[in-house]
Design a protein around this motif. Structure first.
Motif, PDB file in Angstrom:
ATOM      1  N   ILE A  36     -18.838   7.841  -0.958  1.00 44.70           N
ATOM      2  CA  ILE A  36     -17.720   8.306  -0.145  1.00 44.70           C
ATOM      3  C   ILE A  36     -16.396   8.022  -0.847  1.00 44.70           C
ATOM      4  CG2 ILE A  36     -17.499   6.141   1.135  1.00 44.70           C
ATOM      5  CD1 ILE A  36     -16.958   7.871   3.650  1.00 44.70           C
ATOM      6  N   GLY A  37     -15.449   8.936  -0.689  1.00 47.80           N
ATOM      7  CA  GLY A  37     -14.117   8.747  -1.237  1.00 47.80           C
ATOM      8  C   GLY A  37     -13.265   7.881  -0.324  1.00 47.80           C
ATOM      9  N   ILE A  50     -15.007  13.942  -9.474  1.00 43.23           N
ATOM     10  CA  ILE A  50     -15.147  13.280 -10.766  1.00 43.23           C
ATOM     11  C   ILE A  50     -14.466  14.073 -11.881  1.00 43.23           C
ATOM     12  CG2 ILE A  50     -16.907  12.602 -12.501  1.00 43.23           C
ATOM     13  CD1 ILE A  50     -16.733  10.662 -10.253  1.00 43.23           C
ATOM     14  N   GLN A  51     -14.042  15.300 -11.604  1.00 45.11           N
ATOM     15  CA  GLN A  51     -13.568  16.202 -12.659  1.00 45.11           C
ATOM     16  C   GLN A  51     -12.463  15.608 -13.523  1.00 45.11           C
ATOM     17  OE1 GLN A  51     -14.353  20.470 -10.478  1.00 45.11           O
ATOM     18  NE2 GLN A  51     -12.441  20.244 -11.529  1.00 45.11           N
ATOM     19  N   SER A  78     -16.137   1.714  -7.706  1.00 48.03           N
ATOM     20  CA  SER A  78     -15.291   0.737  -8.390  1.00 48.03           C
ATOM     21  C   SER A  78     -13.811   1.087  -8.249  1.00 48.03           C
ATOM     22  CB  SER A  78     -15.665   0.657  -9.871  1.00 48.03           C
ATOM     23  OG  SER A  78     -15.339   1.875 -10.533  1.00 48.03           O
ATOM     24  N   ALA A  79     -12.971   0.073  -8.400  1.00 48.44           N
ATOM     25  CA  ALA A  79     -11.524   0.273  -8.299  1.00 48.44           C
ATOM     26  C   ALA A  79     -10.990   1.252  -9.345  1.00 48.44           C
ATOM     27  CB  ALA A  79     -10.819  -1.081  -8.417  1.00 48.44           C
ATOM     28  N   ARG A  92      -8.328   6.756  -9.477  1.00 50.60           N
ATOM     29  CA  ARG A  92      -8.149   8.083 -10.070  1.00 50.60           C
ATOM     30  C   ARG A  92      -8.477   9.208  -9.092  1.00 50.60           C
ATOM     31  NH1 ARG A  92      -8.892   8.407 -15.585  1.00 50.60           N
ATOM     32  NH2 ARG A  92      -8.257  10.596 -15.317  1.00 50.60           N
ATOM     33  N   THR A  93      -9.240   8.902  -8.069  1.00 47.04           N
ATOM     34  CA  THR A  93      -9.631   9.936  -7.115  1.00 47.04           C
ATOM     35  C   THR A  93      -9.889   9.319  -5.753  1.00 47.04           C
ATOM     36  OG1 THR A  93     -11.278  11.655  -6.606  1.00 47.04           O
ATOM     37  CG2 THR A  93     -12.074   9.741  -7.806  1.00 47.04           C
TER      38      THR A  93
END
Length: 257
Positions: A15-16, A192-193, A237-238, A243-244
């Motif tokens: 999950i984001g 992830i792009q 992870s942090a 980044r996303t």
């Protein structure tokens, strides 16, 4: 008996932070598995789907897409020989659409309420098929180094893309075939792009992929059981979350000689 020559695979969805903060469940789904064809050859199937944030059941649509694609490929593997060609790509998309449309009708909803992207890789020693509707990407190596198989699709507006539930899904379906099996392959959702691709040139960011493929290639049988846990740890992870904030899916396969 020695270990059979095949692929080592791992895949995970996480999950984001934006969804975690809002209490929205993860809307990504993935599949990575090796089956055996009737002739004894291995068959690699990898699928990634990302539910549209604007769709009330986008996450369920992604799950339905993955389950349908996996079931169809399992059936084909049991039935015998088939071609890794454009028709297989179309068959997969049509099967997904039938499944989602049936679910939408049963729930008195519209197909777009289950909108999701869909991409996949099917590979055997006879060749490789990559198919895609929407963003996310497949990066692979069939012997000539890592390459981006298909450029992620963007829609008419910023942050828009195409979905397998679109009425013209078969027309916008992108596919690419290779005459060889994949030696290394990664499939991932759009979360992830920006980590995995050089978006200016639409090329793989090789330093991102190298550690994963090294671990897959060198892990012992005992360590193989930890691969999913380690991938989930990375996705949560942090450095990744900095980044996303989107849901994140990564699936890898490495040909083991």
């Amino acid at each position: 008996m020695g270990q059979s020559v095949t692929w080592r695979v791992v895949g995970a969805s996480a999950i984001g932070t934006s969804h975690a903060d809002s209490g929205t469940p993860c809307q990504d789904s993935c599949w990575a598995q090796v089956d055996q064809l009737l002739n004894g050859s291995p068959l690699l199937t990898m699928f990634v789907a990302d539910g549209a944030g604007s769709a009330i059941n986008g996450g369920q649509g992604a799950e339905l897409a993955i389950a349908t694609a996996a079931e169809l490929m399992t059936q084909k593997a049991m039935q015998g020989e088939f071609d890794l060609d454009n028709q297989l790509a179309i068959d997969l998309v049509l099967a997904i659409r039938v499944r989602i449309l049936a679910e939408a009708e049963a729930q008195h909803l519209k197909a777009r309420d289950y909108a999701c992207t869909f991409l996949g890789v099917v590979s055997s020693p006879a060749g490789t098929l990559v198919l895609q509707i929407g963003d996310g990407a497949v990066v692979l190596d069939t012997g000539s180094g890592l390459e981006l198989a298909i450029t992620p699709m963007s829609g008419e507006y910023v942050n828009m893309t195409h979905f397998v539930t679109d009425e013209n899904a078969v027309e916008i379906l992108a596919r690419k075939t290779y005459p060889d099996k994949v030696l290394k392959v990664a499939a991932f959702s759009d979360g992830i792009q920006r980590l995995a691709l050089d978006l200016a040139s639409n090329t793989p960011h090789e330093p991102f992929f190298a550690p994963f493929f090294t671990v897959l290639a060198t892990a012992t049988a005992e360590q193989e059981d930890q691969l999913h846990h380690l991938l989930m740890k990375f996705l949560n992870s942090a450095p990744v979350n900095e980044r996303t904030d989107d849901d994140k899916t990564l699936a890898f396969a490495h040909w083991m000689f």
